[in-house]
Every structure is written in C-alpha cells, then in structure tokens.
Design a protein around this motif. Structure first.
Motif, PDB file in Angstrom:
ATOM      1  N   THR A 184       5.739   1.405   4.786  1.00 25.56           N
ATOM      2  CA  THR A 184       6.860   0.575   4.331  1.00 25.56           C
ATOM      3  C   THR A 184       6.335  -0.629   3.551  1.00 25.56           C
ATOM      4  O   THR A 184       5.181  -1.046   3.726  1.00 25.56           O
ATOM      5  N   VAL A 185       7.200  -1.185   2.725  1.00 24.49           N
ATOM      6  CA  VAL A 185       6.859  -2.414   2.010  1.00 24.49           C
ATOM      7  C   VAL A 185       6.669  -3.557   3.005  1.00 24.49           C
ATOM      8  O   VAL A 185       5.829  -4.439   2.807  1.00 24.49           O
TER       9      VAL A 185
ATOM     10  N   THR B  11       2.768   2.344  -1.405  1.00 19.90           N
ATOM     11  CA  THR B  11       3.657   3.054  -0.487  1.00 19.90           C
ATOM     12  C   THR B  11       3.861   4.466  -1.013  1.00 19.90           C
ATOM     13  O   THR B  11       3.128   4.930  -1.886  1.00 19.90           O
ATOM     14  N   ALA B  12       4.897   5.146  -0.505  1.00 20.38           N
ATOM     15  CA  ALA B  12       5.096   6.565  -0.817  1.00 20.38           C
ATOM     16  C   ALA B  12       5.466   6.832  -2.270  1.00 20.38           C
ATOM     17  O   ALA B  12       5.560   7.990  -2.673  1.00 20.38           O
ATOM     18  N   THR B  13       5.666   5.789  -3.074  1.00 21.38           N
ATOM     19  CA  THR B  13       5.920   5.993  -4.505  1.00 21.38           C
ATOM     20  C   THR B  13       4.836   6.864  -5.129  1.00 21.38           C
ATOM     21  O   THR B  13       5.101   7.679  -6.018  1.00 21.38           O
ATOM     22  N   LEU B  14       3.603   6.707  -4.670  1.00 21.10           N
ATOM     23  CA  LEU B  14       2.486   7.473  -5.239  1.00 21.10           C
ATOM     24  C   LEU B  14       2.510   8.935  -4.823  1.00 21.10           C
ATOM     25  O   LEU B  14       1.727   9.732  -5.335  1.00 21.10           O
ATOM     26  N   LEU B  15       3.392   9.297  -3.890  1.00 20.88           N
ATOM     27  CA  LEU B  15       3.519  10.705  -3.520  1.00 20.88           C
ATOM     28  C   LEU B  15       4.184  11.508  -4.626  1.00 20.88           C
ATOM     29  O   LEU B  15       4.101  12.734  -4.643  1.00 20.88           O
TER      30      LEU B  15
ATOM     31  N   GLY C   8       8.421   5.344   5.631  1.00 20.43           N
ATOM     32  CA  GLY C   8       9.514   4.577   6.199  1.00 20.43           C
ATOM     33  C   GLY C   8       9.317   4.369   7.689  1.00 20.43           C
ATOM     34  O   GLY C   8       8.242   4.588   8.241  1.00 20.43           O
ATOM     35  N   PHE C   9      10.389   3.961   8.355  1.00 14.25           N
ATOM     36  CA  PHE C   9      10.327   3.676   9.784  1.00 14.25           C
ATOM     37  C   PHE C   9      10.575   4.951  10.585  1.00 14.25           C
ATOM     38  O   PHE C   9      11.642   5.548  10.507  1.00 14.25           O
ATOM     39  N   GLY C  10       9.569   5.387  11.343  1.00 15.78           N
ATOM     40  CA  GLY C  10       9.756   6.510  12.262  1.00 15.78           C
ATOM     41  C   GLY C  10       9.761   7.882  11.632  1.00 15.78           C
ATOM     42  O   GLY C  10      10.003   8.880  12.323  1.00 15.78           O
TER      43      GLY C  10
END
Length: 693
Positions: free
Chosen positions: A287-288, A370-374, A392-394
């Motif tokens: 997460t950010v 974060t997951a943007t690079l996915l 993200g969370f969880g």
C-alpha cells in the motif's frame, strides 16, 4: 559442446536455458564463454546470445532480422508467435515478462501492415511506453499511421487510411469504441487476465463487454498475458480464439527468501537487505500507506551522495510549491529514493521512471513502488525487495501475482539474472513458480447476470425485470442509460442508498436552488453517501472533492487544497491528505464519482423529480467535473494522457489550439511553438521535450 550430453531427456527446456544464462551471468569473460558454448546456446533457442559465434546461429539470425530494427533478430519463439498470429483470427498468447510480447506485436504490424489497429493497455504508463516506441523508436515504420490516444464520438474517422488507436482499459470502457470504429483490422488487448470475473469490480464487466464488441468487428485479434496456462470455457464464445503459451525467457529470475519472526520487522529488514545490494533495486510495498511509513522512518543523515541533476533540482522546487513541501515523495528524493505508484500524476511517474532507468547518468538506483509495476511497466531493475506479498490491505498474493512482480527484474544484455528478496513473515506462504501458471475464466464465458442483461438475455432474471417495472422503464432505456456504467448489483445498491437518502438530498438541492450562493459542499456530501462504498473519513474526502471541483482560473493546486483541508482537519496526517487529494484528482472524481452520479440522476428522472433540482446537480457539480477533467474535450484529454501537468493544459491549448486529433499533429504543433512554452512546469517541459525527442 555435445548438446545431447549436456541436455539429456529435456522435459522442460527452460530449466536448461536458465542454467546457461546463470553461467553467463557468473562468468567474468562472457564473450569467451558464449563463443566456446555457442552451439549449445543456439540449440536452446537463446539466439540473441549465440549470435555470430556459431555458423547455425549466424545463418538463423540472418534470416530472422526484425522489420522494426535491423540490429535485432527475433528469437525462435517470437517467430513462432508471429506465425500463430497469422494463422489464427484470434490468439490468446501467454509468456513471461521478459519474452518481448510487445515487440512481437509491433513486429507483426511492421510486417503485415494492418490498416486500422486498436491497442488496449491497462495504464497510462503503458500508453506512454507504446507511444514512445511508435512515434520515436520506430517512427519510420509507423509514419504512415495516424495515431490517436482517445476516441471522439463526434468525429467520423477515415478507415480507408492507416489508423492506430492507443487507449487504456478505462478509455475503452467509457468511449464505446465499437460504436465509433466499425472495422478493426488488428486488435490487441494487453494484460488480458483483467477479463477474469470479479463481482466486486464494475470495470471488469465493462471490459468484458468491450472485448466482446471489439472482437466482433475485428478481422484479427491478440490477447496478451503473463503466466496463464489456459482460459476455461472458450467454447462458449461464438469464435473461439487459439491459446498459445510458452515459458521461454532470455533472462533468469531468482527468489531469495529472507525469513523474519515478527511482522513488525519487515521495514527494518528491508533496509538492511537494501544496504547490501548493488545495482538498480525496487522496494515493493502493498500500500501507499506502508510505503510512506518507510519514508517517515528514514533516519536523518541517511541521504546518499547525489550528483547534481538540474531537472530534478527544478522539480523539487516546483513540487514544494505545487504539491507540498511536506510531501513524502520529496523527502524520499532528498534521501536518495525515487517513488512510483498509481496515485502520482503520470508526468511525475514518467520523470522518476526515466531517472531510474537512465544507464548513462546514474543519479538514483533505488525506487519505492506499489502494485502499479505489476501492470507491464518495464524497468532496468536488477533486484526487487518484496516487503510483504500482498496487494492492498489483506489481499495476499497468489503465485501469479508474486511471480509477475518477481519478473520486473532482469533485463536482456544488462542483468542476465534478476533477484527478488522476499521478506517472509511467519504467516506468509511459500511460492512455487509452477503454481504461477493458472487457468482463468473470462466473465464473458461464465453464468453472469450482467452479461445476460447486456446481451439481451434478461427475461430469465426476475429481479431485473421487477427493477425495470419499479423504475417504469423498458430494457432499451436501462441498457442505454446504465448498462455500460455499472453492474446490476451495484445499481441495486445505489438505488437502495438513493431511496434511503433521497429526502435529505432533495432538501439540500431545494435549499441550493433557492440560494445560489451556498457552497456545493452540501450537495457533494449528500451524493457521496449514496455513491461511495466506504464512508471512511467522509467529511475530509468530500471537502477535498469540493475543492478539487472548484471552477477557478487558474485551478487550485494541490498545495492550496491540502493547506485549506489542514486548516479544518488539524489532526489529520498531512501525507494522508496529500495522498487523498492526488488520488481523488487522478482517478476517482473523473471515473467512479462522476459515473455513479449519472446513475443517481437517472433515478431522479425516472421518479420525475423536479427538473430544477436535477439542474442544480448538473450546473453546480457535473459541469465543473466535465470542464476540469476534460470529459468532452479530446484535445485536452490527449495532453493529460501524455503526462502534461493539468495546471499547464490551458496555457498549452492557448498556444497550439484545440483542433488537433492525432499524435503527429500535436507533435508538429508543439515543435513549431516550443519556444513559447517555457512558462509551463518542469514536469510538462520534461514531457514535451521527451515527446519531441
């Protein structure tokens, strides 16, 4: 070398490719090693390495030279995929990140010259990558194409010319491309696993519908993805695409587990691992918020010695005034880190990614992300540290997400071996690469009420028919007004909350209709109760939305919005407020908020609410969003999608006009008046100069 002796009973040839690549990586004299083992390397299909060092390889490379770049020869699997594209009307193609899938797509266009091409990608960052290749790197190949970054529903496109439409998933969803472009010769949808059913995501449904409609008018189409071993129930499609998957990779990715016994040790362990690494390194956070926590905990004096970079120096001065002097991104930069996540404005992400990837002048080699690079963004990363395997969370990673992230490391001829350092907590799972390959199922091929509704098979769904009766509308009206915006479950939820909050909404609209000087904040708060799923910090969020939809000249910058918010919400964390303001401005207001309010306004029309009350919402809020977020301005939207900072768009339009349509027209106009655009921000200057390079 005797390949039969070295590679007996090959069950998975990639295992042996990996072995060879590791040996190349670990050898001091790489040229000598490759020359000595050239025939074995060629036999494994690693023709980019064997090159001219064996007769077979020299002959092969001579016959497989790329149309895009005569310095490059396609490897055997790329040739194979080109043949599969040509043989089949539809192809689903899966390969690792380092395969060169995008290169194959451009190679196909270069060789076969389809007239009307539509390329659909998930993010604006990938739009930028594709655009740079098309207009800069391969400009001679694509010079006959008119390149569009958005679709104008009021324009009639000449499909007898060569056209290339480069759009994001969001643009496909919102612009109804299939109704405007009636004939597509070559369609490509990247990161196609996003078609997998997700009942919680309205965009997945609309993307499936867009896929269905676009494929129906396409002569040939290709769907791209990593780590997919098959797509279930393709037989349900009228025209079943051919599936082809390969694990071919010219680089190796290796995972190193770093165990911890307490989750609270993650960030400190990541810092200690980072200190031991050399070369470009990504540090991944779920997460950010956790990324910002890492920045907050940076020790004074942790700064690395940085060379002076004039662009970066100017950027820091500008960002302190435009965004905020306490912005976490600036603190990271001052400590020697770059930052990349989806909540940053596109132009800033482009600037930071270029600094990270710049191999000629090395200013920064550490990037927090974060997951943007996915989602397909290419980097020059040698290493990645995964602080926690989640998004993200969880939302724990499955093997697909994990190895997709691991695949961000390694780069042909630069980092033969990419390493992922996995901070593994006591509850974190073990990941096995073989499990990353998964079968998926498109929503289009499932028993989905939303697919049935949008395809006209609604009669069997009694709750939908009852809802049409409740609103006193017919099916065609529903499909036109709502069908392309939200899932039916979302519509029901919106209607339930609309009914619950209707009286307070109408009372607020009546009050504002009678007194035009009242702030629109009251309207926003009443609508937010209806359209937003998460009431968390509602007053702060709506305060920010109100400020971000002020129709002022010049528009309010983030710093002003944040400072105004902090005057009212003194106990809030300033980085949370900055993050929220940027995130709302970048995506939420334009997409989810605006679209869902349209649905609420439709409910009001169905219930014959007085037009004067509906007009209050349109005049005080919706018109502002349309103006500030360029809902109906393709020219301004193109500048925004290029990465131009929003505060500079009107200035640029004032110089070049707003009647351009293609990327080439825009490039020519900016090139002619570049000297008149020195007053724009450093971000926009950087984007412009990069665009003209």
């Amino acid at each position: 070398m005797n390949t039969k002796t070295r590679f007996p009973e090959i069950a998975d040839i990639q295992v042996y490719r990996d072995q060879i690549i590791k040996e190349i990586n670990n050898t001091e004299n790489k040229t000598q090693y490759i020359e000595k083992n050239a025939e074995a390397i060629y036999a494994l299909g690693l023709t980019m390495y064997s090159s001219v060092f064996s007769l077979n390889s020299a002959i092969y490379n001579g016959f497989s030279i790329s149309e895009l770049d005569e310095r490059i020869s396609l490897h055997p699997e790329q040739i194979n995929v080109l043949e599969k594209i040509e043989e089949n009307r539809g192809l689903i193609f899966s390969a690792p990140t380092s395969f060169g899938k995008t290169f194959v797509i451009f190679e196909y266009i270069a060789r076969f010259r389809p007239k009307n091409v539509v390329l659909v990608v998930p993010t604006l960052a990938l739009i930028d990558e594709y655009k740079r290749k098309i207009i800069n790197q391969y400009r001679n190949i694509f010079k006959q194409y008119k390149v569009y970054l958005s679709i104008d529903e009021d324009k009639e496109y000449n499909l007898e010319e060569y056209n290339l439409f480069l759009v994001t998933h969001d643009r496909v969803i919102n612009e109804n491309i299939h109704e405007i472009i009636k004939n597509i010769d070559f369609l490509v949808i990247d990161e196609v696993y996003k078609l997998q059913k997700d009942d919680k995501d309205d965009r997945v449904l609309i993307l499936n519908l867009a896929y269905y409609n676009l494929v129906s008018i396409s002569r040939k189409y290709v769907l791209l993805a990593p780590f997919i071993k098959g797509v279930n129930n393709l037989d349900k499609l009228d025209d079943k695409p051919f599936f082809y998957g390969t694990n071919y990779s010219p680089v190796v990715n290796e995972v190193v587990e770093i165990p911890i016994i307490d989750d609270n040790d993650r960030l400190n362990k990541a810092k200690s691992v980072l200190k031991e690494l050399e070369g470009n390194t990504l540090v991944y956070f779920p997460t950010v918020m956790e990324l910002n926590k890492y920045i907050d905990e940076m020790e004074e004096g942790e700064e690395q010695e940085l060379d002076v970079n004039p662009i970066l120096s100017e950027f820091i001065v500008w960002a302190k005034h435009e965004i905020h002097e306490k912005w976490s991104v600036l603190r990271a930069m001052e400590n020697g880190y770059l930052v990349h996540h989806g909540q940053l404005p596109l132009g800033i992400r482009m600037l930071e990614l270029d600094l990270f990837n710049n191999t000629d002048e090395k200013f920064y080699y550490r990037m927090l992300c974060t997951a943007t690079l996915l989602e397909g963004v290419n980097t020059t990363a040698k290493n990645i540290i995964i602080t926690k395997p989640a998004r993200g969370f969880g939302n724990a990673f499955d093997a697909f997400d994990f190895y997709n992230l691991v695949g961000r490391t390694g780069r042909l001829f630069q980092h033969y071996l990419g390493k992922a350092y996995y901070i593994k907590g006591p509850e974190d799972r073990n990941y096995v690469k073989g499990e990353a390959l998964k079968s998926i199922e498109f929503e289009l091929t499932t028993d989905s009420i939303d697919i049935d509704i949008n395809n006209g098979n609604y009669a069997k769904h009694e709750n939908f028919v009852e809802f049409l009766t409740l609103l006193h509308i017919d099916y065609d009206t529903y499909k036109e007004e709502i069908g392309s915006k939200c899932r039916f479950s979302t519509v029901l939820k919106l209607y339930s909350k609309y009914c619950k909050n209707k009286q307070s909404l109408l009372a607020e609209l009546d009050k504002q209709n009678r007194n035009d000087s009242i702030s629109k904040l009251g309207i926003i708060r009443e609508l937010y109760k209806i359209v937003n799923d998460k009431p968390y910090k509602m007053k702060l969020q709506t305060f920010l939305i109100n400020k971000l939809t002020y129709k002022t000249i010049p528009r309010l910058n983030i710093r002003t919005v944040v400072n105004d918010a902090m005057n009212w919400y003194t106990h809030e964390d300033i980085n949370y407020v900055i993050k929220s303001a940027i995130s709302l401005k970048n995506s939420y207001i334009e997409f989810d908020f605006y679209k869902r309010i349209q649905v609420v306004l439709f409910f009001m029309k169905c219930e014959r609410v007085e037009q004067r009350l509906i007009d209050v919402v349109n005049e005080k809020l919706m018109r502002n969003i349309e103006l500030l977020y360029y809902i109906n301005s393709p020219a301004r939207k193109m500048l925004k999608d290029m990465g131009i900072y929003e505060g500079d768009i009107e200035l640029i339009i004032g110089v070049i006009g707003d009647d351009f349509e293609t990327v080439e027209e825009l490039q020519n106009r900016i090139r002619q008046v570049r000297y008149r655009l020195n007053d724009v921000s450093i971000v926009s200057k950087y984007v412009i100069d990069r665009f003209l390079a």
